[in-house]
Motif scaffolding. Structure first.
Motif, PDB file in Angstrom:
ATOM      1  N   GLU A 278      -2.991  17.022  65.229  1.00 23.43           N
ATOM      2  CA  GLU A 278      -2.890  18.224  66.069  1.00 23.43           C
ATOM      3  C   GLU A 278      -2.326  19.435  65.306  1.00 23.43           C
ATOM      4  O   GLU A 278      -2.442  20.562  65.750  1.00 23.43           O
ATOM      5  CB  GLU A 278      -2.056  17.957  67.330  1.00 23.43           C
ATOM      6  N   ARG A 279      -1.735  19.236  64.131  1.00 25.91           N
ATOM      7  CA  ARG A 279      -1.197  20.349  63.338  1.00 25.91           C
ATOM      8  C   ARG A 279      -2.155  20.790  62.232  1.00 25.91           C
ATOM      9  O   ARG A 279      -1.895  21.759  61.541  1.00 25.91           O
ATOM     10  CB  ARG A 279       0.135  19.937  62.715  1.00 25.91           C
ATOM     11  N   ARG A 280      -3.281  20.105  62.062  1.00 26.46           N
ATOM     12  CA  ARG A 280      -4.239  20.451  61.010  1.00 26.46           C
ATOM     13  C   ARG A 280      -5.090  21.649  61.418  1.00 26.46           C
ATOM     14  O   ARG A 280      -5.317  21.889  62.591  1.00 26.46           O
ATOM     15  CB  ARG A 280      -5.146  19.272  60.700  1.00 26.46           C
ATOM     16  N   GLN A 281      -5.567  22.389  60.409  1.00 28.43           N
ATOM     17  CA  GLN A 281      -6.452  23.528  60.632  1.00 28.43           C
ATOM     18  C   GLN A 281      -7.762  23.277  59.911  1.00 28.43           C
ATOM     19  O   GLN A 281      -7.766  22.726  58.816  1.00 28.43           O
ATOM     20  CB  GLN A 281      -5.860  24.800  60.044  1.00 28.43           C
TER      21      GLN A 281
END
Length: 53
Positions: A9-12
């Motif tokens: 959920e923190r990846r771009q």
């Protein structure tokens, strides 16, 4: 060496740009034909120079 990981959920997403038809464009903006052509490309790897005797 420590391996760093991020929760999903923190990846771009990474936007990939390439040169096509003389100018740079993001790959996601290509039409289907150009995207297929991009996937078929082979990377160019320049051979290391050899020393002359």
């Amino acid at each position: 060496m420590t391996k760093l990981t991020l929760p999903q959920e923190r990846r771009q997403p990474c936007e990939i740009w390439t040169r096509v038809m003389g100018y740079h464009r993001p790959v996601h903006a290509f039409n289907r034909g150009k995207q297929a052509e991009y996937r078929e490309r082979q990377p160019f790897i320049e051979p290391k120079p050899t020393a002359h005797a």
